[in-house]
Design an enzyme around this catalytic site. Structure first.
Site, mmCIF file in Angstrom:
data_model
loop_
_atom_site.group_PDB
_atom_site.id
_atom_site.type_symbol
_atom_site.label_atom_id
_atom_site.label_comp_id
_atom_site.label_asym_id
_atom_site.label_seq_id
_atom_site.Cartn_x
_atom_site.Cartn_y
_atom_site.Cartn_z
ATOM 1 N N LYS A 1 -50.683 -8.359 -34.947
ATOM 2 C CA LYS A 1 -51.363 -8.215 -36.843
ATOM 3 C C LYS A 1 -51.089 -6.936 -37.061
ATOM 4 C CE LYS A 1 -55.105 -9.862 -39.380
ATOM 5 N NZ LYS A 1 -56.119 -10.456 -39.755
ATOM 6 N N SER B 1 -59.886 -15.916 -40.008
ATOM 7 C CA SER B 1 -58.789 -15.022 -40.275
ATOM 8 C C SER B 1 -57.606 -15.106 -38.865
ATOM 9 C CB SER B 1 -58.373 -13.853 -39.949
ATOM 10 O OG SER B 1 -58.501 -13.801 -41.601
ATOM 11 N N SER C 1 -56.445 -14.041 -42.448
ATOM 12 C CA SER C 1 -55.750 -13.394 -42.696
ATOM 13 C C SER C 1 -54.040 -12.828 -41.723
ATOM 14 C CB SER C 1 -56.385 -11.939 -43.321
ATOM 15 O OG SER C 1 -57.075 -12.274 -42.204
HETATM 16 N N1 GLN Z 1 -60.942 -15.090 -45.314
HETATM 17 C C1 GLN Z 1 -62.296 -14.302 -44.908
HETATM 18 C C2 GLN Z 1 -62.177 -13.386 -46.124
HETATM 19 O O1 GLN Z 1 -61.620 -13.216 -46.512
HETATM 20 C C3 GLN Z 1 -61.938 -13.688 -44.108
HETATM 21 C C4 GLN Z 1 -60.733 -13.407 -43.629
HETATM 22 C C5 GLN Z 1 -60.865 -12.695 -41.700
HETATM 23 O O2 GLN Z 1 -61.086 -13.363 -41.532
HETATM 24 N N2 GLN Z 1 -59.754 -11.745 -41.708
HETATM 25 O O3 GLN Z 1 -62.933 -12.629 -46.080
#
Ligand code: GLN
Length: 487
Positions: free
Chosen positions: A82, A181, A157
């Site tokens: 990532k 994410s 994400s």
């Molecule tokens: N969807 C969550 C956010 O927008 C988690 C994102 C993540 O785990 N990086 O904060």
């Protein structure tokens, strides 16, 4: 033999050892498939062809020397990273224009441990900007498409890493999980995703979002494929003072399975708004675990509904502090008339995306003098209650089983300009981050349009071994994880 990219990580590792295939051949097969198919998926921001082939040649040379050396299972295996994790020699954008052109001079510990074990980095994957989002639509470099249905999001994400694994561009990938994410995209893309315990894997070299919540995780097609990646990454790192010295417990995937394990099913996770097919598939998977010898109990995690508001105070607060360093001076491009402080405002105004700016504003507000106690201070207290729910539950159960997401993958653009409705996607994943505990998402079925459905298991802090044991027992008895998207 099947197409090289269809092999599982363990099959590829076996073929390498048996001399039936080389790492260069595996890597070339992955690169060819990326070239042929990724224009439709857009999982990758950078494909590190040359680096990957050089690493693969080194892996082959070492294998070819035929010493008595015992090679780690990940030796010679291509994996993706990532784009919030630094890899020396490759760009790291975190999905943001503010880091365009940044090339980190060092490698994240999670990645360098895999490299030291002989694994091959094939590229950097798309992500919501600074990992803020649940769909990968917040990337400044375009959206990633779900390999099962290109009109749907892959989740986020870590949507790029997850789509890359599901689309058979690589055998595994690293992601990060601050609020879901890794698990949420794993559920949307029909693959296995591990959120590690806070402190289990070093965060050194991870571009920070919410430092008390950020964890490095991994994605693979099966739980058995995930395990060697996890084992290689885990462990104390002097470069991350929050990484734990506690050694990994001894465990064997083919040990006792779930026999005798007590699995709690929290009633607060079966709420209105949970898609009927998701509920049915998760309940069926729980019944399978019971048939395999687990003891199922209904439990309560009473503060579950507070996880969302608490997370959306704490995560933006920490993000606002972490993102202060992106000022147009220390990293990346600079915009503005050429003086201070105008350049600072213009750079941040132009190069951060809308969601990132929203979070910086929310976080700055929650931390400001008159409001600190009412928001951040209060959120920390409620976080302790949420953690307490899990501690109480784990006195009577060994694992917790529940849905990962309220629905299967939604359409690209479905949440449009409604950030709050997007935040609701995270209800089932945020609690584990607030509590710091590990959780594993894996496929348990499909909806009628053939979009994958995931279930997650959660375990006490540092008890990843239980997750692997139980989820592998499920996969040994079922075949959802063997299904491939129509690409
Ligand atoms: N969807 C969550 C956010 O927008 C988690 C994102 C993540 O785990 N990086 O904060």
């Amino acid at each position: 033999m099947a197409a090289l990219t269809d092999l599982s990580l363990l099959e590829a590792a076996g073929a390498l050892r048996a001399g039936e295939v080389s790492s260069v051949e595996l890597t070339t097969a992955c690169l060819d498939r990326i070239r042929a198919v990724d224009s439709r998926v857009h999982a990758f921001l950078t494909v590190t062809d040359e680096l990957a082939l050089a690493q693969a040649r080194t892996a082959d040379e070492r294998l070819g020397r035929r010493t008595d050396e015992l090679f780690p299972l990940v030796h010679g295996i291509p994996f993706a990273v990532k784009d919030v994790l630094c890899v020396e020699g490759a760009p790291a954008t975190a999905g943001s224009k503010i880091l365009e052109g940044f090339r980190p001079p060092y490698t994240a510990t999670s990645v360098s441990r895999l490299l030291a074990a002989g694994a091959v980095v094939i590229g950097k994957t798309n992500t919501d900007e600074f990992a803020m989002g649940s769909s990968t639509e917040n990337s400044a470099y375009g959206v990633t498409h779900n390999p099962w249905n290109l009109d749907r999001v892959p989740g986020g994400s870590s949507g790029g890493s997850t789509a890359a694994v599901a689309a058979r561009f690589c055998y595994a990938a690293l992601g990060t999980d601050t609020g879901g994410s890794v698990r949420q995209p794993a559920a949307f893309c029909g693959v296995a995703g591990l959120k590690t315990s806070y402190g289990r894997v070093s965060r050194y070299g991870l571009i920070a979002f919410g430092s008390s919540l950020d964890t490095v995780g991994a994605i693979a097609r099966s739980v058995a494929d995930l395990e060697p990646i996890f084992r290689t990454m885990a462990g104390h790192d002097p470069l991350d003072s929050t990484s734990m010295p506690t050694p990994l417990p001894e465990f064997h995937l083919n040990g006792d399975g779930v026999r005798g394990l007590r699995i709690g099913v929290p009633k607060e996770y079966f709420i209105p708004g949970l898609q009927a097919e998701v509920e049915a598939a998760v309940r069926e998977a729980i019944a399978t675990l019971e048939r395999l010898g687990a003891e199922i109990r209904e439990i309560s995690l009473p503060h579950t509904d507070l996880a969302l508001p608490v997370y959306y105070i704490i995560a933006p607060a920490e993000a606002s502090a972490n993102l202060a360093r992106f000022d147009g001076i220390r990293y990346g491009p600079r915009r503005g008339p050429g003086n201070y402080p105008e350049d600072y405002f213009v750079t941040r105004g132009e190069l951060f995306g809308a969601e990132v700016k929203r979070r910086i504003m929310l976080g700055t507000y929650a931390l400001s003098a008159g409001y600190y106690d009412a928001y951040y201070g209060q959120a920390q207290k409620v976080r302790t209650l949420i953690k307490g729910d899990f501690e109480a539950a784990f006195e009577s159960v060994d694992l917790i089983a529940c849905p990962v997401t309220p629905t299967t993958a939604f359409g690209i653009g479905a949440h449009g300009d409604d950030p709050l409705s997007m935040y609701l996607e995270d209800v089932f994943t945020l609690p584990a981050n607030l509590a710091g505990i590990p959780a594993l998402s894996f496929p348990v079925g499909f909806d009628p349009t053939r979009l994958p459905i995931g279930m997650q298991l959660m375990a006490p802090h540092l008890a990843e071994d239980r997750l692997f044991q139980a989820a592998h027992a499920y996969q040994a008895a079922t075949s959802w994880h063997r299904e491939a998207p129509p690409l």
